[in-house]
Design an enzyme around this catalytic site. Structure first.
Site, PDB file in Angstrom:
ATOM      1  N   LYS A   1       0.841  -1.209   0.000  1.00  0.00           N
ATOM      2  CA  LYS A   1       0.000   0.000   0.000  1.00  0.00           C
ATOM      3  C   LYS A   1       0.875   1.257   0.000  1.00  0.00           C
ATOM      4  O   LYS A   1       2.094   1.164   0.002  1.00  0.00           O
ATOM      5  CB  LYS A   1      -0.945  -0.010   1.201  1.00  0.00           C
ATOM      6  CG  LYS A   1      -1.712  -1.306   1.395  1.00  0.00           C
ATOM      7  CD  LYS A   1      -2.494  -1.781   0.178  1.00  0.00           C
ATOM      8  CE  LYS A   1      -3.315  -3.019   0.525  1.00  0.00           C
ATOM      9  NZ  LYS A   1      -3.757  -3.786  -0.640  1.00  0.00           N
TER      10      LYS A   1
HETATM   11  C1  LIG Z   1      -4.648  -5.052   0.178  1.00  0.00           C
HETATM   12  C2  LIG Z   1      -6.098  -5.144   0.108  1.00  0.00           C
HETATM   13  C3  LIG Z   1      -6.828  -5.813   1.085  1.00  0.00           C
HETATM   14  C4  LIG Z   1      -6.186  -6.605   2.184  1.00  0.00           C
HETATM   15  O1  LIG Z   1      -5.351  -5.864   3.018  1.00  0.00           O
HETATM   16  P1  LIG Z   1      -4.260  -6.641   3.892  1.00  0.00           P
HETATM   17  O2  LIG Z   1      -3.749  -5.604   4.829  1.00  0.00           O
HETATM   18  O3  LIG Z   1      -3.209  -7.134   2.946  1.00  0.00           O
HETATM   19  O4  LIG Z   1      -4.947  -7.753   4.585  1.00  0.00           O
HETATM   20  C5  LIG Z   1      -8.212  -5.795   1.012  1.00  0.00           C
HETATM   21  N1  LIG Z   1      -8.840  -5.160   0.014  1.00  0.00           N
HETATM   22  C6  LIG Z   1      -8.181  -4.505  -0.950  1.00  0.00           C
HETATM   23  C7  LIG Z   1      -8.943  -3.785  -2.013  1.00  0.00           C
HETATM   24  C8  LIG Z   1      -6.786  -4.490  -0.953  1.00  0.00           C
HETATM   25  O5  LIG Z   1      -6.127  -3.858  -1.932  1.00  0.00           O
END
Ligand SMILES: *Cc1c(COP(=O)(O)O)cnc(C)c1O
Length: 377
Positions: free
Chosen positions: A180
């Site tokens: 992210k």
């Molecule tokens: C990355 C992501 C998740 C999951 O997040 P994590 O912290 O990796 O569990 C859920 N939804 C979307 C749209 C994502 O991009």
């Protein structure tokens, strides 16, 4: 090799983590409380509840509202599999809804037809950091008595009609995974204006206990409390939160650089006949990932040949967002076709985008991509 992504992280984060470790308190404590407030402030919400990931943030929201077997949750068919998995984890059924071809977000006009007497919740995703079109989604939810939880995993710092994502009245789940825009290693935060919900989420993240680890640690005698909720261990640690607080200080600069690079890509790619992602008026995109669309006639295997050709030229790219309803784990022979999602999943390609990407390297990505597309198309 030009990577697909690269974190902006350094000595300050290392020192913040070391400070926490030397303090001897590594569990959930004061750093987590500061981090969740900082995220809530950024999102324009009253409360933040930090958890172990974006996935556990989403699961906790569904669990807190008692969603379970027999219920249906509407999710965009294009996206990341965690959004559907969390629905399954509760025993409920994800119902996949087609998306908008320009924004890649849940198409509000497709929602109505997907609602049944079993529908409980709409779970829009702010795809790749662009807010879903929330006004019609919220209006529909209100008129049909549905709740809305937002998957803002990629959208910390995004805006919708000039307001921060996270301040639109629903619990919103952010992720701090290293893929992210900013990271805590693993981690998530739920933002909400509802104090009672925040208390329930805090209890649920820690085995249903209302007293925090710190309160129990500091109590002069053993404390015991009745456990009223079947909870989880979804806690974040102070080491992660300390890293996150430093990362939050970098967020504005990161978003500005990402937006600059994304606009440069947009100009060069549309001049070359490719389709860049939309950024509607009033929205602020985080460009957590940059997904370009290859020409309409491209198949998924031609796209994969483009990826391989670019690796040979020293450039990392990835397939774009996936069609969740086409994954074997979600196979359902009775499902209707979802043509927009299927076309986007075939044509999408993620390009390198990170704050330290130089303009020279970016120009090389565009040049090599365009020659791969014209040779393989
Ligand atoms: C990355 C992501 C998740 C999951 O997040 P994590 O912290 O990796 O569990 C859920 N939804 C979307 C749209 C994502 O991009």
């Amino acid at each position: 090799m030009i990577p697909i992504t690269k974190l902006l992280i350094g000595e300050e984060e290392a020192q913040a983590a070391a400070r926490v470790i030397r303090s001897g308190w590594l569990a959930q404590g004061a750093e987590v409380a500061r981090f969740e407030q900082a995220v809530a402030d950024l999102a324009g919400a009253r409360h933040g509840v930090a958890v172990s990931s974006g996935t556990t943030a989403l699961h906790l929201c569904l669990a807190a509202s008692g969603i379970g077997p027999g219920d249906e949750v509407l999710v965009p068919a294009l996206g990341f599999v965690a959004t559907a998995n969390v629905v399954r984890h509760t025993g409920a059924r994800p119902i996949f809804v087609d998306v908008d071809p320009g924004t890649f977000n849940l198409a509000p006009e497709r929602l109505e037809a997907a609602i049944t007497p079993r529908t409980r919740t709409i779970l829009p995703v702010h795809q790749l950091g662009l807010s879903a079109d929330m006004a019609p989604i919220l209006a529909l939810a209100r008129s049909r008595g549905l709740e809305v939880f937002e998957d803002g995993a990629c959208a910390l710092g995004a805006q919708y009609r000039g307001r921060p994502v996270g301040a639109l009245g629903n619990p919103c789940c952010f992720s701090f995974h290293p893929r992210k825009v900013i990271t805590t290693g693993e981690g998530g935060v739920i933002t909400t204006d509802d104090g009672e919900l925040a208390d329930t989420l805090r209890a649920l993240r820690s085995h249903g206990m209302r007293a925090s680890a710190r309160q129990r640690h500091d109590a002069p005698t053993a404390t015991s409390e009745p456990i009223e909720l079947v909870g989880y261990n979804y806690r974040m640690t102070d080491v992660q939160a300390a890293v996150g607080l430093v990362q939050i200080g970098r967020l504005a600069g990161i978003l500005e650089r990402r937006a600059t690079l994304a606009r440069r890509y947009g100009a060069a790619l549309s001049a070359a006949g490719l389709t860049p992602p939309a950024e509607p008026e009033g929205s602020r995109h985080t460009f957590q990932s940059y997904m370009v669309l290859l020409p309409d006639h491209f198949t998924a295997s031609q796209r994969d040949l483009v990826i391989r050709r670019l690796i040979d030229r020293g450039i990392a790219t990835r397939p774009g967002l996936m069609a969740l309803h086409l994954q074997p784990a979600y196979h359902d022979p009775t499902r209707p076709a979802l043509p927009v999602t299927e076309a986007l999943a075939r044509r999408g390609l993620m390009l390198p985008l990170y704050p330290e990407l130089s303009e020279g390297d970016q120009d090389r990505v565009v040049h090599e991509l365009c020659s791969a597309v014209s040779e393989l198309g």
